[in-house]
Design a protein around this motif. Sequence first.
Motif, PDB file in Angstrom:
ATOM      1  N   ALA A  29     -32.237  23.587 -15.940  1.00 45.05           N
ATOM      2  CA  ALA A  29     -32.171  22.810 -17.184  1.00 45.05           C
ATOM      3  C   ALA A  29     -32.074  21.308 -16.957  1.00 45.05           C
ATOM      4  O   ALA A  29     -32.418  20.528 -17.826  1.00 45.05           O
ATOM      5  N   LEU A  30     -31.625  20.882 -15.789  1.00 40.13           N
ATOM      6  CA  LEU A  30     -31.327  19.476 -15.559  1.00 40.13           C
ATOM      7  C   LEU A  30     -32.365  18.825 -14.653  1.00 40.13           C
ATOM      8  O   LEU A  30     -32.701  19.345 -13.587  1.00 40.13           O
ATOM      9  N   ALA A  31     -32.862  17.671 -15.102  1.00 43.25           N
ATOM     10  CA  ALA A  31     -33.731  16.826 -14.277  1.00 43.25           C
ATOM     11  C   ALA A  31     -33.085  15.449 -14.196  1.00 43.25           C
ATOM     12  O   ALA A  31     -32.548  14.958 -15.196  1.00 43.25           O
ATOM     13  N   THR A  32     -33.106  14.839 -13.020  1.00 42.99           N
ATOM     14  CA  THR A  32     -32.462  13.543 -12.843  1.00 42.99           C
ATOM     15  C   THR A  32     -33.471  12.489 -12.412  1.00 42.99           C
ATOM     16  O   THR A  32     -34.453  12.794 -11.736  1.00 42.99           O
ATOM     17  N   ARG A  33     -33.191  11.257 -12.831  1.00 45.26           N
ATOM     18  CA  ARG A  33     -34.028  10.138 -12.419  1.00 45.26           C
ATOM     19  C   ARG A  33     -33.150   8.889 -12.347  1.00 45.26           C
ATOM     20  O   ARG A  33     -32.502   8.517 -13.335  1.00 45.26           O
ATOM     21  N   TYR A  34     -33.153   8.259 -11.188  1.00 43.38           N
ATOM     22  CA  TYR A  34     -32.377   7.047 -10.983  1.00 43.38           C
ATOM     23  C   TYR A  34     -33.195   5.815 -11.355  1.00 43.38           C
ATOM     24  O   TYR A  34     -34.427   5.816 -11.244  1.00 43.38           O
ATOM     25  N   SER A  35     -32.483   4.756 -11.738  1.00 41.34           N
ATOM     26  CA  SER A  35     -33.152   3.479 -11.948  1.00 41.34           C
ATOM     27  C   SER A  35     -33.581   2.927 -10.592  1.00 41.34           C
ATOM     28  O   SER A  35     -33.160   3.419  -9.542  1.00 41.34           O
ATOM     29  N   ARG A  36     -34.402   1.908 -10.619  1.00 41.29           N
ATOM     30  CA  ARG A  36     -34.937   1.342  -9.369  1.00 41.29           C
ATOM     31  C   ARG A  36     -33.820   0.944  -8.407  1.00 41.29           C
ATOM     32  O   ARG A  36     -33.907   1.193  -7.209  1.00 41.29           O
ATOM     33  N   ASP A  37     -32.768   0.340  -8.922  1.00 40.18           N
ATOM     34  CA  ASP A  37     -31.667  -0.097  -8.058  1.00 40.18           C
ATOM     35  C   ASP A  37     -30.574   0.967  -7.911  1.00 40.18           C
ATOM     36  O   ASP A  37     -29.539   0.718  -7.309  1.00 40.18           O
ATOM     37  N   ARG A  38     -30.820   2.149  -8.486  1.00 38.00           N
ATOM     38  CA  ARG A  38     -29.914   3.305  -8.398  1.00 38.00           C
ATOM     39  C   ARG A  38     -28.545   3.047  -9.050  1.00 38.00           C
ATOM     40  O   ARG A  38     -27.585   3.747  -8.786  1.00 38.00           O
ATOM     41  N   LYS A  39     -28.490   2.060  -9.942  1.00 34.51           N
ATOM     42  CA  LYS A  39     -27.248   1.784 -10.665  1.00 34.51           C
ATOM     43  C   LYS A  39     -27.094   2.735 -11.845  1.00 34.51           C
ATOM     44  O   LYS A  39     -25.982   3.120 -12.199  1.00 34.51           O
ATOM     45  N   TYR A  40     -28.212   3.103 -12.462  1.00 33.34           N
ATOM     46  CA  TYR A  40     -28.200   3.957 -13.644  1.00 33.34           C
ATOM     47  C   TYR A  40     -28.871   5.285 -13.357  1.00 33.34           C
ATOM     48  O   TYR A  40     -29.699   5.403 -12.459  1.00 33.34           O
ATOM     49  N   LEU A  41     -28.496   6.274 -14.151  1.00 31.28           N
ATOM     50  CA  LEU A  41     -29.047   7.611 -14.002  1.00 31.28           C
ATOM     51  C   LEU A  41     -29.474   8.121 -15.372  1.00 31.28           C
ATOM     52  O   LEU A  41     -28.739   7.979 -16.353  1.00 31.28           O
ATOM     53  N   ALA A  42     -30.672   8.692 -15.422  1.00 30.30           N
ATOM     54  CA  ALA A  42     -31.155   9.356 -16.638  1.00 30.30           C
ATOM     55  C   ALA A  42     -31.155  10.852 -16.370  1.00 30.30           C
ATOM     56  O   ALA A  42     -31.736  11.320 -15.389  1.00 30.30           O
ATOM     57  N   LEU A  43     -30.479  11.584 -17.212  1.00 39.32           N
ATOM     58  CA  LEU A  43     -30.432  13.041 -17.100  1.00 39.32           C
ATOM     59  C   LEU A  43     -31.193  13.636 -18.270  1.00 39.32           C
ATOM     60  O   LEU A  43     -30.905  13.312 -19.424  1.00 39.32           O
ATOM     61  N   SER A  44     -32.156  14.471 -17.981  1.00 39.36           N
ATOM     62  CA  SER A  44     -32.886  15.199 -19.020  1.00 39.36           C
ATOM     63  C   SER A  44     -32.403  16.634 -18.993  1.00 39.36           C
ATOM     64  O   SER A  44     -32.503  17.303 -17.955  1.00 39.36           O
ATOM     65  N   VAL A  45     -31.877  17.092 -20.106  1.00 36.16           N
ATOM     66  CA  VAL A  45     -31.352  18.448 -20.211  1.00 36.16           C
ATOM     67  C   VAL A  45     -32.235  19.213 -21.200  1.00 36.16           C
ATOM     68  O   VAL A  45     -32.333  18.845 -22.366  1.00 36.16           O
ATOM     69  N   THR A  46     -32.876  20.273 -20.703  1.00 38.44           N
ATOM     70  CA  THR A  46     -33.747  21.090 -21.543  1.00 38.44           C
ATOM     71  C   THR A  46     -33.083  22.436 -21.775  1.00 38.44           C
ATOM     72  O   THR A  46     -32.603  23.069 -20.844  1.00 38.44           O
ATOM     73  N   PHE A  47     -33.066  22.857 -23.043  1.00 41.11           N
ATOM     74  CA  PHE A  47     -32.386  24.097 -23.411  1.00 41.11           C
ATOM     75  C   PHE A  47     -32.999  24.643 -24.686  1.00 41.11           C
ATOM     76  O   PHE A  47     -33.807  23.984 -25.337  1.00 41.11           O
ATOM     77  N   THR A  48     -32.592  25.842 -25.046  1.00 45.71           N
ATOM     78  CA  THR A  48     -33.010  26.431 -26.311  1.00 45.71           C
ATOM     79  C   THR A  48     -32.008  26.029 -27.381  1.00 45.71           C
ATOM     80  O   THR A  48     -30.832  26.395 -27.309  1.00 45.71           O
ATOM     81  N   ALA A  49     -32.485  25.242 -28.342  1.00 46.93           N
ATOM     82  CA  ALA A  49     -31.636  24.822 -29.462  1.00 46.93           C
ATOM     83  C   ALA A  49     -31.711  25.889 -30.539  1.00 46.93           C
ATOM     84  O   ALA A  49     -32.789  26.394 -30.859  1.00 46.93           O
ATOM     85  N   HIS A  50     -30.560  26.235 -31.098  1.00 44.52           N
ATOM     86  CA  HIS A  50     -30.498  27.301 -32.092  1.00 44.52           C
ATOM     87  C   HIS A  50     -30.298  26.808 -33.519  1.00 44.52           C
ATOM     88  O   HIS A  50     -30.519  27.565 -34.466  1.00 44.52           O
ATOM     89  N   SER A  51     -29.872  25.533 -33.685  1.00 44.17           N
ATOM     90  CA  SER A  51     -29.664  25.013 -35.037  1.00 44.17           C
ATOM     91  C   SER A  51     -29.567  23.497 -35.013  1.00 44.17           C
ATOM     92  O   SER A  51     -29.280  22.889 -33.973  1.00 44.17           O
ATOM     93  N   ARG A  52     -29.773  22.915 -36.168  1.00 44.53           N
ATOM     94  CA  ARG A  52     -29.614  21.470 -36.308  1.00 44.53           C
ATOM     95  C   ARG A  52     -28.151  21.087 -36.089  1.00 44.53           C
ATOM     96  O   ARG A  52     -27.852  20.054 -35.492  1.00 44.53           O
ATOM     97  N   GLU A  53     -27.246  21.912 -36.551  1.00 42.38           N
ATOM     98  CA  GLU A  53     -25.820  21.641 -36.382  1.00 42.38           C
ATOM     99  C   GLU A  53     -25.458  21.573 -34.897  1.00 42.38           C
ATOM    100  O   GLU A  53     -24.653  20.737 -34.491  1.00 42.38           O
ATOM    101  N   GLN A  54     -26.049  22.456 -34.090  1.00 37.79           N
ATOM    102  CA  GLN A  54     -25.804  22.441 -32.651  1.00 37.79           C
ATOM    103  C   GLN A  54     -26.253  21.103 -32.062  1.00 37.79           C
ATOM    104  O   GLN A  54     -25.520  20.483 -31.285  1.00 37.79           O
ATOM    105  N   LEU A  55     -27.444  20.649 -32.417  1.00 37.41           N
ATOM    106  CA  LEU A  55     -27.956  19.377 -31.908  1.00 37.41           C
ATOM    107  C   LEU A  55     -27.108  18.203 -32.390  1.00 37.41           C
ATOM    108  O   LEU A  55     -26.775  17.308 -31.604  1.00 37.41           O
ATOM    109  N   ASP A  56     -26.750  18.210 -33.661  1.00 34.13           N
ATOM    110  CA  ASP A  56     -25.923  17.129 -34.199  1.00 34.13           C
ATOM    111  C   ASP A  56     -24.579  17.049 -33.476  1.00 34.13           C
ATOM    112  O   ASP A  56     -24.106  15.958 -33.142  1.00 34.13           O
TER     113      ASP A  56
END
Length: 92
Positions: A49-76
Amino acid sequence: MADQKKQDTYPLEFPCEFTIKVFGLATDAFELEVMTLTRKHVTDLREDALATRYSRDRKYLALSVTFTAHSREQLDSLYRDFTNSPRVLMAL
């Protein structure tokens, strides 16, 4: 009635695959916080579920989390928890 109309125009149909991208400082604490908050709302999180990507200087991290969403309330709720976390700079 207004709430029902609002839900009827929501562009997603549940359940659906959904990816949230979360940005923060590149620390172990940030990654742990994101996964802890995600697991609070997503009980069936897959191993890949998790994909990671660092910024060029490795100071910041972007995490992409993919999952099955079951409701708008869950996402909110998940977005609300990310927004309230001091370790999360932004969630999209």
